[in-house]
Scaffold this active site. Structure first.
Site, mmCIF file in Angstrom:
data_model
loop_
_atom_site.group_PDB
_atom_site.id
_atom_site.type_symbol
_atom_site.label_atom_id
_atom_site.label_comp_id
_atom_site.label_asym_id
_atom_site.label_seq_id
_atom_site.Cartn_x
_atom_site.Cartn_y
_atom_site.Cartn_z
ATOM 1 C CD GLU A 164 2.207 103.584 39.034
ATOM 2 O OE1 GLU A 164 1.026 103.309 38.541
ATOM 3 O OE2 GLU A 164 2.889 102.977 40.034
ATOM 4 C CE1 TYR A 166 5.301 105.051 31.765
ATOM 5 C CE2 TYR A 166 4.253 103.601 33.403
ATOM 6 C CZ TYR A 166 5.369 103.955 32.890
ATOM 7 O OH TYR A 166 6.678 103.316 33.457
ATOM 8 C CD GLN A 339 21.451 97.340 46.349
ATOM 9 O OE1 GLN A 339 20.956 97.636 47.515
ATOM 10 N NE2 GLN A 339 22.767 97.067 45.917
HETATM 11 P P1 FAD Z 1 30.489 90.696 55.006
HETATM 12 O O1 FAD Z 1 29.107 91.449 55.183
HETATM 13 O O2 FAD Z 1 31.544 91.636 55.571
HETATM 14 O O3 FAD Z 1 30.833 89.419 56.025
HETATM 15 C C1 FAD Z 1 31.816 89.077 56.190
HETATM 16 C C2 FAD Z 1 31.828 88.094 57.309
HETATM 17 O O4 FAD Z 1 32.936 87.226 57.673
HETATM 18 C C3 FAD Z 1 31.431 88.888 58.725
HETATM 19 O O5 FAD Z 1 30.330 88.596 59.382
HETATM 20 C C4 FAD Z 1 32.804 88.704 59.592
HETATM 21 O O6 FAD Z 1 32.399 88.430 60.947
HETATM 22 C C5 FAD Z 1 33.053 87.121 59.190
HETATM 23 N N1 FAD Z 1 34.860 86.793 59.066
HETATM 24 C C6 FAD Z 1 35.648 87.401 58.730
HETATM 25 N N2 FAD Z 1 36.786 86.606 59.169
HETATM 26 C C7 FAD Z 1 36.495 85.486 59.621
HETATM 27 C C8 FAD Z 1 37.130 84.543 60.114
HETATM 28 N N3 FAD Z 1 38.156 84.310 59.978
HETATM 29 N N4 FAD Z 1 36.374 83.431 60.750
HETATM 30 C C9 FAD Z 1 34.996 83.594 60.857
HETATM 31 N N5 FAD Z 1 34.270 84.522 60.499
HETATM 32 C C10 FAD Z 1 34.896 85.564 59.847
HETATM 33 N N6 FAD Z 1 24.863 96.722 50.090
HETATM 34 C C11 FAD Z 1 23.981 96.430 49.401
HETATM 35 O O7 FAD Z 1 24.029 95.792 48.276
HETATM 36 N N7 FAD Z 1 22.961 97.228 49.439
HETATM 37 C C12 FAD Z 1 22.472 97.973 50.654
HETATM 38 O O8 FAD Z 1 21.788 98.583 50.804
HETATM 39 C C13 FAD Z 1 23.673 98.359 51.585
HETATM 40 N N8 FAD Z 1 23.838 98.851 52.820
HETATM 41 C C14 FAD Z 1 24.780 98.744 53.650
HETATM 42 C C15 FAD Z 1 24.520 99.633 54.680
HETATM 43 C C16 FAD Z 1 25.596 99.604 55.507
HETATM 44 C C17 FAD Z 1 25.522 100.565 56.906
HETATM 45 C C18 FAD Z 1 26.817 98.687 55.422
HETATM 46 C C19 FAD Z 1 28.005 98.834 56.227
HETATM 47 C C20 FAD Z 1 26.795 98.075 54.433
HETATM 48 C C21 FAD Z 1 25.727 97.869 53.240
HETATM 49 N N9 FAD Z 1 25.867 97.231 52.185
HETATM 50 C C22 FAD Z 1 24.770 97.305 51.224
HETATM 51 C C23 FAD Z 1 26.917 96.422 51.909
HETATM 52 C C24 FAD Z 1 26.786 95.011 52.189
HETATM 53 O O9 FAD Z 1 26.454 94.640 53.370
HETATM 54 C C25 FAD Z 1 28.163 94.243 51.879
HETATM 55 O O10 FAD Z 1 28.706 94.548 50.433
HETATM 56 C C26 FAD Z 1 28.097 92.952 52.091
HETATM 57 O O11 FAD Z 1 27.720 92.732 53.296
HETATM 58 C C27 FAD Z 1 29.510 92.058 51.731
HETATM 59 O O12 FAD Z 1 29.168 90.801 51.820
HETATM 60 P P2 FAD Z 1 30.336 89.803 52.407
HETATM 61 O O13 FAD Z 1 29.616 88.481 52.611
HETATM 62 O O14 FAD Z 1 31.357 89.763 51.289
HETATM 63 O O15 FAD Z 1 31.094 90.368 53.657
HETATM 64 FE FE1 SF4 Z 2 14.388 94.274 43.547
HETATM 65 FE FE2 SF4 Z 2 15.203 91.917 44.799
HETATM 66 FE FE3 SF4 Z 2 15.828 94.493 45.906
HETATM 67 FE FE4 SF4 Z 2 13.223 93.337 46.013
HETATM 68 S S1 SF4 Z 2 14.885 92.483 46.873
HETATM 69 S S2 SF4 Z 2 13.822 95.417 45.424
HETATM 70 S S3 SF4 Z 2 13.156 92.285 43.820
HETATM 71 S S4 SF4 Z 2 16.388 93.694 43.984
#
Ligand code: FAD
Ligand code: SF4
Length: 671
Positions: A164, A166, A339
């Site tokens: 790595e 080091y 992350q």
């Molecule tokens: P959401 O994922 O938005 O889920 C909410 C759910 O509630 C949805 O499925 C919706 O249909 C449902 N819902 C809403 N209202 C109702 C209702 N009245 N009745 C029934 N169902 C309902 N985050 C990361 O940490 N790492 C990543 O690499 C990453 N990559 C991403 C890439 C993309 C392209 C996108 C779009 C997002 C990414 N994210 C990533 C962000 C992450 O996906 C969101 O922060 C996370 O999904 C949020 O989770 P949540 O459960 O709060 O909401």
């Molecule tokens: Fe790290 Fe968990 Fe993401 Fe794997 S899934 S890379 S252990 S944060």
């Protein structure tokens, strides 16, 4: 099916429980008050989960070798005695544990840093002091003393970190070793340092002590070792007394991603395979091994004698147990996002895991069976809702999970279609298995209303309804060529050949990646990945690099942002550079200081640093943030219904799955 993983490996003086090693991770627990107690529980839980052999995070053999000032070192009996709590805890569970000895050399974040020569690394702000001959001899002695102290602390062995980039690596290659004395010049002179270390350690610790040597088999930097040199060193390390050779891939400063989610699964096992037969001690394959079928293939194809996984044991401490019991479907897979683990370590925060917030918090977050069973409604099956339903049901609550879509996953369903993020599907697979196992009533295609929830007479309602893409207000925002990210990634609306993306946060970058690829993702093929990033699998020269040959983008793409400065500066510390490099290879145009004027049939009118410009594009895609979706909240509260908000529904600002899952787990542990 997994009997290869389970077959004992007789090392002559000890028998490992199986062929899976938990690789070294710097969790930052070692550096916080009470951290060693927490580390003990962290490792004990993995030993209980049937990991045969664990390697700790790196511990320095002396003050100069620490990762940063104040980081863990083992130089005396007192420091050794603090580790007893860890070794005792692991042994009580029937596991074995080795301590990694890590001297960071020029990678140290301290002003005491030393190296073979005064050559500063491109990723640290300090220039190292070149070691004198006395320094070298003292440091070899420090390694031996450190191993002796590790033995005193109850460790079953040590891993000598030789890869790595080091200190040991810094001695081995000319790139960082410009010495003209007996520790520099010829290859034989440059490898004397690791050989002497292993010899001296063996002399000091005796026969019945494991010495793993982490050998840099693929440096991935210009001027790195040739294959013949790596083999020569492996043979010498065996002769010097090592028990096992572990594989190291890529220096930290390498410009090729080696562990990110875009790396194909088991994508570097071919390197260890090349070494098979060259030495008589066991070899361990590493990097992007996260599920039993990947490990199994590596072993069955004769790529290695053992496999090492590190982050997968953050994601799931019972990985081995579940594999043994043929419950691979229940494994919470590491999605290689970095992350909550590496990004935390690099920002000096305690390590954890995006999909398992209990990791490194085993003494603080526990899901104890409830004595007060409740009827719980969870609305939304994104990361927050899936995690909340899982924990609540596991604790014994009766859970109804409502999801408007025809599948669980929420926004993770958009993440998983991005080339290089296919792995995110594993999280949905895990929750599907868990929701079924714990008998959650999952109501798909069901956009639940407040009236329905009130009529359901639930004890607790969890709103995990997530977010909706933020609208923009510039002129022409309602033009048919303007789409939001969900229309592209969820509804798969057609996108033209020339595209402007508004917003360069994580979703903007992912959108660019999505639009810049066509055909099969390079992350699904080791060869395609090697071509994309310039890894020479034929190992023609030292470092095994070749010119990157990425597939050209099928589109002309503009990635726009209003602020000035580097694009994606808020992306993860350990992955932002990869995303920037990837889009650069695809010739994505990154424009900052952009003012959005209007969209019309001619295209997108913008000002760049005050200068008007027309982007003649077919589509403008909005990735400009999100708004929380919590319209049910008011009606429920008006009906005196207790409501909990988690994830995007609680706060859309800075939202990611790490926060969403963590909020769900902490809330449901207390419910
Ligand atoms: P959401 O994922 O938005 O889920 C909410 C759910 O509630 C949805 O499925 C919706 O249909 C449902 N819902 C809403 N209202 C109702 C209702 N009245 N009745 C029934 N169902 C309902 N985050 C990361 O940490 N790492 C990543 O690499 C990453 N990559 C991403 C890439 C993309 C392209 C996108 C779009 C997002 C990414 N994210 C990533 C962000 C992450 O996906 C969101 O922060 C996370 O999904 C949020 O989770 P949540 O459960 O709060 O909401
Ligand atoms: Fe790290 Fe968990 Fe993401 Fe794997 S899934 S890379 S252990 S944060």
């Amino acid at each position: 099916m997994y009997n290869k993983l389970l077959s004992p490996l007789d090392l002559g003086f000890t028998t490992l429980k199986n062929r899976v090693l938990m690789g070294s991770m710097h969790t930052m627990l070692e550096e916080i008050p009470g951290g060693l107690e927490r580390a003990a529980e962290f490792y004990a839980e993995r030993a209980r989960g049937q990991v045969g052999l664990i390697v700790t995070g790196g511990v320095a053999p002396n003050e100069e070798g620490v990762v940063f000032m104040g980081a863990g070192k083992m130089t005396n009996e007192e420091e050794a005695s603090h580790h007893k709590i860890i070794t005792d805890a692991v042994h009580r569970e029937g596991g074995k544990i080795c301590m990694q000895i890590l001297h960071t050399g020029r990678y140290a974040y301290s002003d005491k840093l030393v190296s073979a020569s005064a050559v500063q690394s491109p990723i640290t702000p300090f220039k190292p002091r070149p070691m004198t001959i006395e320094d070298i001899e003292r440091t070899i002695e420090d390694y031996a003393h450190c191993a002796d102290m590790a033995k005193l602390a109850g460790y079953d062995g040590v891993e000598v970190m030789g890869s790595e980039g080091y200190l040991i690596n810094q001695f081995i290659v000319k790139r960082t070793n410009h010495r003209e004395d007996e520790w520099g010049g010829s290859y034989e002179n440059r490898i004397k340092f690791p050989i002497e270390i292993v010899k001296r350690v063996r002399e000091r610790v005796g026969e019945n002590f494991i010495i793993i040597y982490r050998l840099s088999m693929l440096d991935l930097v210009e001027g790195g070792s040739t294959w013949e040199e790596v083999v020569q060193l492996a043979k010498e390390i065996e002769k010097a007394g090592a028990t096992i050779i572990n594989t190291g891939i890529g220096w930290h400063e390498a410009r090729v991603p080696t562990i990110g989610t875009m790396v194909p699964k088991g994508g570097f096992a071919w390197v260890t395979k090349r070494m098979m037969g060259e030495v008589n001690i066991p070899l361990i394959a590493t990097n992007r091994i996260n599920m039993p079928d990947v490990a199994e293939n590596i072993l069955q194809e004769g790529c290695a004698d053992m496999v090492s996984m590190a982050r997968p044991f953050l994601a799931d401490g019972e990985w081995v147990l579940k594999a043994i019991e043929n419950r691979a479907n229940e494994i919470n897979a590491c999605i290689a996002c970095n992350q909550a683990c590496l990004d935390h370590t690099f920002t000096m925060t305690t390590c954890s895991c995006i999909v398992n917030p209990r990791a490194c918090h085993e003494t603080q977050l526990n899901y104890i069976p409830t004595e007060n069973k409740k009827r719980v409604a969870v609305v939304g099956a994104g990361p927050a809702g899936m995690a909340a339903s899982h924990i609540a049901a596991m604790r014994g609550h009766h859970v109804d999970l409502f999801e408007a879509d025809n599948k669980i996953g929420g926004q993770f369903n958009m993440a998983k279609v991005i080339p290089g993020k296919e792995e995110y599907q594993q999280t949905m697979r895990f929750y599907e298995a868990q929701l079924e196992k714990h008998e959650v009533n999952v109501h798909l295609n069901h956009r639940v209303s407040a009236e329905e929830l009130i009529a359901g007479k639930y004890d607790e309602i969890i709103l995990a309804t997530g977010v909706t893409p933020r609208k923009v207000s510039f002129e022409g925002a309602d033009h048919p060529m303007v789409l939001d990210y969900a229309e592209v990634l969820h509804q798969f609306k057609e996108v033209g050949k020339r595209v402007a993306i508004v917003g360069s946060g994580g979703i903007g970058f992912d959108m660019a990646e999505f639009l810049a690829h066509q055909g099969e993702s390079p992350s699904l093929s080791v060869e395609a990945y090697a071509n994309e990033w310039g890894i020479d699998q034929s190992y023609q020269q030292g470092g095994a690099l070749k010119p990157a040959d990425p597939e050209p983008s099928p589109r002309e793409i503009y990635l726009l942002k209003r602020s000035k400065g580097k694009h994606g500066k808020n992306l993860g510390k350990t992955t932002g550079w990869i995303h920037r490099a990837s889009l650069k290879m695809k010739e994505v145009n990154m424009l900052g200081l952009v003012e959005y004027v209007k969209v019309d049939d001619a295209g997108f009118h913008i000002n760049v640093a005050g200068e008007p410009q027309l982007l003649e594009v077919d589509n403008v895609i909005i990735c400009a943030g999100q708004e929380p979706l919590f319209e049910l909240k008011e009606a429920l509260e008006n009906a005196n219904q207790k409501v909990h908000l988690i994830g995007g529904a609680k706060n859309a600002k800075g939202l990611d799955a790490k926060r969403a899952i963590k909020e769900a787990c902490y809330l449901m542990a207390e419910l």
